[in-house]
Design a protein around this motif. Structure first.
Motif, PDB file in Angstrom:
ATOM      1  N   ARG A 220       0.817  -1.215   0.000  1.00 16.53           N
ATOM      2  CA  ARG A 220       0.000   0.000   0.000  1.00 16.53           C
ATOM      3  C   ARG A 220       0.849   1.263   0.000  1.00 16.53           C
ATOM      4  O   ARG A 220       0.440   2.284  -0.543  1.00 16.53           O
ATOM      5  N   SER A 221       1.998   1.184   0.618  1.00 21.80           N
ATOM      6  CA  SER A 221       2.859   2.370   0.679  1.00 21.80           C
ATOM      7  C   SER A 221       3.364   2.782  -0.696  1.00 21.80           C
ATOM      8  O   SER A 221       3.791   3.926  -0.887  1.00 21.80           O
ATOM      9  N   LYS A 222       3.312   1.889  -1.672  1.00 25.16           N
ATOM     10  CA  LYS A 222       3.786   2.186  -3.019  1.00 25.16           C
ATOM     11  C   LYS A 222       2.646   2.529  -3.975  1.00 25.16           C
ATOM     12  O   LYS A 222       2.888   2.773  -5.154  1.00 25.16           O
ATOM     13  N   LEU A 223       1.418   2.522  -3.484  1.00 25.88           N
ATOM     14  CA  LEU A 223       0.254   2.808  -4.326  1.00 25.88           C
ATOM     15  C   LEU A 223      -0.276   4.215  -4.049  1.00 25.88           C
ATOM     16  O   LEU A 223      -0.035   4.784  -2.974  1.00 25.88           O
ATOM     17  N   VAL A 224      -1.005   4.740  -5.012  1.00 25.27           N
ATOM     18  CA  VAL A 224      -1.665   6.037  -4.848  1.00 25.27           C
ATOM     19  C   VAL A 224      -3.079   5.764  -4.333  1.00 25.27           C
ATOM     20  O   VAL A 224      -3.975   5.412  -5.101  1.00 25.27           O
ATOM     21  N   LEU A 225      -3.270   5.895  -3.040  1.00 27.43           N
ATOM     22  CA  LEU A 225      -4.537   5.607  -2.393  1.00 27.43           C
ATOM     23  C   LEU A 225      -5.235   6.900  -1.991  1.00 27.43           C
ATOM     24  O   LEU A 225      -4.623   7.977  -1.996  1.00 27.43           O
ATOM     25  N   PRO A 226      -6.530   6.851  -1.658  1.00 24.02           N
ATOM     26  CA  PRO A 226      -7.222   8.062  -1.197  1.00 24.02           C
ATOM     27  C   PRO A 226      -6.531   8.670   0.013  1.00 24.02           C
ATOM     28  O   PRO A 226      -5.975   7.945   0.852  1.00 24.02           O
ATOM     29  N   PRO A 227      -6.516   9.990   0.126  1.00 31.01           N
ATOM     30  CA  PRO A 227      -5.827  10.633   1.259  1.00 31.01           C
ATOM     31  C   PRO A 227      -6.467  10.234   2.578  1.00 31.01           C
ATOM     32  O   PRO A 227      -7.683  10.018   2.662  1.00 31.01           O
ATOM     33  N   PRO A 228      -5.672  10.105   3.634  1.00 36.52           N
ATOM     34  CA  PRO A 228      -6.235   9.717   4.935  1.00 36.52           C
ATOM     35  C   PRO A 228      -7.156  10.792   5.488  1.00 36.52           C
ATOM     36  O   PRO A 228      -6.955  11.986   5.262  1.00 36.52           O
ATOM     37  N   VAL A 229      -8.180  10.356   6.227  1.00 44.46           N
ATOM     38  CA  VAL A 229      -9.135  11.289   6.808  1.00 44.46           C
ATOM     39  C   VAL A 229      -8.547  11.895   8.080  1.00 44.46           C
ATOM     40  O   VAL A 229      -7.657  11.329   8.719  1.00 44.46           O
ATOM     41  N   LYS A 230      -9.042  13.075   8.428  1.00 47.90           N
ATOM     42  CA  LYS A 230      -8.624  13.726   9.665  1.00 47.90           C
ATOM     43  C   LYS A 230      -9.383  13.103  10.822  1.00 47.90           C
ATOM     44  O   LYS A 230     -10.610  13.178  10.902  1.00 47.90           O
ATOM     45  N   VAL A 231      -8.661  12.452  11.718  1.00 42.68           N
ATOM     46  CA  VAL A 231      -9.278  11.672  12.791  1.00 42.68           C
ATOM     47  C   VAL A 231      -9.621  12.572  13.965  1.00 42.68           C
ATOM     48  O   VAL A 231      -8.809  13.387  14.416  1.00 42.68           O
ATOM     49  N   ASP A 232     -10.852  12.435  14.455  1.00 40.32           N
ATOM     50  CA  ASP A 232     -11.318  13.169  15.625  1.00 40.32           C
ATOM     51  C   ASP A 232     -11.110  12.282  16.850  1.00 40.32           C
ATOM     52  O   ASP A 232     -11.771  11.257  17.004  1.00 40.32           O
ATOM     53  N   TYR A 233     -10.181  12.667  17.727  1.00 41.05           N
ATOM     54  CA  TYR A 233      -9.837  11.845  18.876  1.00 41.05           C
ATOM     55  C   TYR A 233     -10.582  12.259  20.151  1.00 41.05           C
ATOM     56  O   TYR A 233     -10.133  11.938  21.246  1.00 41.05           O
ATOM     57  N   ARG A 234     -11.690  12.935  20.015  1.00 43.65           N
ATOM     58  CA  ARG A 234     -12.470  13.256  21.208  1.00 43.65           C
ATOM     59  C   ARG A 234     -13.097  11.989  21.779  1.00 43.65           C
ATOM     60  O   ARG A 234     -13.448  11.063  21.048  1.00 43.65           O
ATOM     61  N   ALA A 235     -13.252  11.965  23.095  1.00 47.55           N
ATOM     62  CA  ALA A 235     -13.842  10.814  23.772  1.00 47.55           C
ATOM     63  C   ALA A 235     -15.345  11.012  23.927  1.00 47.55           C
ATOM     64  O   ALA A 235     -15.845  12.138  23.905  1.00 47.55           O
ATOM     65  N   ALA A 236     -16.057   9.919  24.086  1.00 50.53           N
ATOM     66  CA  ALA A 236     -17.508   9.958  24.276  1.00 50.53           C
ATOM     67  C   ALA A 236     -17.821   9.852  25.762  1.00 50.53           C
ATOM     68  O   ALA A 236     -17.285   8.986  26.466  1.00 50.53           O
ATOM     69  N   CYS A 237     -18.696  10.723  26.247  1.00 47.61           N
ATOM     70  CA  CYS A 237     -19.080  10.682  27.659  1.00 47.61           C
ATOM     71  C   CYS A 237     -19.997   9.483  27.909  1.00 47.61           C
ATOM     72  O   CYS A 237     -20.735   9.048  27.019  1.00 47.61           O
ATOM     73  N   PHE A 238     -19.938   8.958  29.128  1.00 46.94           N
ATOM     74  CA  PHE A 238     -20.709   7.765  29.460  1.00 46.94           C
ATOM     75  C   PHE A 238     -22.148   8.095  29.850  1.00 46.94           C
ATOM     76  O   PHE A 238     -22.964   7.181  29.964  1.00 46.94           O
ATOM     77  N   CYS A 239     -22.450   9.360  30.062  1.00 40.77           N
ATOM     78  CA  CYS A 239     -23.797   9.728  30.501  1.00 40.77           C
ATOM     79  C   CYS A 239     -24.732   9.993  29.326  1.00 40.77           C
ATOM     80  O   CYS A 239     -25.894   9.580  29.329  1.00 40.77           O
ATOM     81  N   HIS A 240     -24.253  10.697  28.303  1.00 41.30           N
ATOM     82  CA  HIS A 240     -25.102  11.036  27.162  1.00 41.30           C
ATOM     83  C   HIS A 240     -24.602  10.439  25.846  1.00 41.30           C
ATOM     84  O   HIS A 240     -25.220  10.632  24.804  1.00 41.30           O
ATOM     85  N   GLN A 241     -23.474   9.714  25.905  1.00 45.05           N
ATOM     86  CA  GLN A 241     -22.891   9.063  24.723  1.00 45.05           C
ATOM     87  C   GLN A 241     -22.603  10.069  23.607  1.00 45.05           C
ATOM     88  O   GLN A 241     -22.856   9.799  22.442  1.00 45.05           O
TER      89      GLN A 241
END
Length: 292
Positions: A220-241
């Motif tokens: 895969r490192s040698k192929l032209v693949l779709p650009p990676p998405v911007k990852v949202d690393y926020r956590a989910a609260c346990f009370c309201h999800q």
């Protein structure tokens, strides 16, 4: 001098939840594309191994391979293994859909985290049963049209870090939604997250599977693949999800809450009310009388 035998194990998890928006396309174009993609993986080399699972709101199940192999009629000109795989997967999918149709309670939340846990257990068993001189390279591909579920946040995090420790790469092919939690899993394990464009429905699904997810990580490192998405690393609260930027964390079980709670709903630990934040007293500016 003995040479190592590299084996590539691919585990495909297909979401067949009948409450999905694109369920008809998943069970037609999606299933056909998955079978062709699985055959292409087996056709690359004789050492490649394959496992296919189905997940829905009630649980997860292995479709292939099965402990008891049923005899199927081979089509003329088709490889035996391909015939066995296709007939077995279609029969098992038909049974699962029939069983779900008889159950009244059905949720739109698929238990993908449970399927991932079963897949990692399968990888661990294959690692124990391999022969000396064999090296197993395992990866998991999730194909789903369901929405993201913050109620499974802790299960997802446990799965992601376990896969990272085991060296198992997670790929996700989303057919309908931006899946924030699964994006985090792909980024942590070095996998690829791809949301299929909906201009032509799922007609081009097979093309994306063969282009993006069939090559091994080294290729895969040698192929032209779709650009990676911007990852949202926020956590989910346990009370309201819901995803939160800042929150309160339990010091015992590390549960996350968007508001202060005197009792942790996860481990029932009692906490003292936080002391009020002291107000800073502004110093008055001294006035100096000027003597003329």
């Amino acid at each position: 001098m003995s040479l190592e035998i590299d084996k590539s194990l691919l585990i495909i998890i297909l979401d067949v939840n009948p409450m999905q928006k694109l369920v008809k396309q998943v069970l037609t174009h999606g299933l056909d594309s998955t079978i062709v993609f699985a055959n292409a993986h087996l056709m690359q080399t004789s050492n490649n191994q394959l496992a296919i699972m189905a997940c829905h709101s009630q649980g997860a199940k292995f479709l292939y391979p099965l402990e008891k192999i049923t005899d199927v009629r081979q089509f003329d000109g088709q490889y035996e293994k391909f015939t066995q795989l296709e007939c077995t997967v279609r029969q098992q999918i038909h049974k699962i859909i029939s069983d779900l149709a008889t159950k009244k309670s059905c949720s739109d939340e698929s238990l993908i985290s449970g399927a991932l846990t079963m897949a990692l257990s399968y990888v661990a068993r294959q690692e124990r049963e391999k022969f000396a001189g064999e090296k197993l390279h395992a990866r998991i591909l999730v194909i789903t049209a369901s929405h993201d579920s913050a109620t499974q946040y802790m299960n997802y995090m446990n799965v992601f870090f376990t896969a990272q420790k085991m060296g198992v790469m997670l790929d996700v092919c989303s057919l309908d939604h931006e899946l924030t939690l699964l994006q985090q899993g792909c980024d942590l394990t070095g996998g690829t997250f791809l949301k299929i464009p909906q201009q032509n429905g799922l007609a081009g699904l097979l093309q994306y599977l063969l282009w993006v997810f069939l090559p091994d990580p080294i290729v895969r490192s040698k192929l032209v693949l779709p650009p990676p998405v911007k990852v949202d690393y926020r956590a989910a609260c346990f009370c309201h999800q819901e995803l939160v930027d800042t929150g309160f964390v339990c010091s015992v079980c590390l549960s996350i809450f968007c508001k202060f709670s005197p009792i942790c709903t996860t481990c029932h630990t009692v906490f003292k009310n936080p002391a009020p934040i002291p107000m800073k007293i502004k110093k008055k500016k001294k006035t100096v009388d000027l003597v003329h």
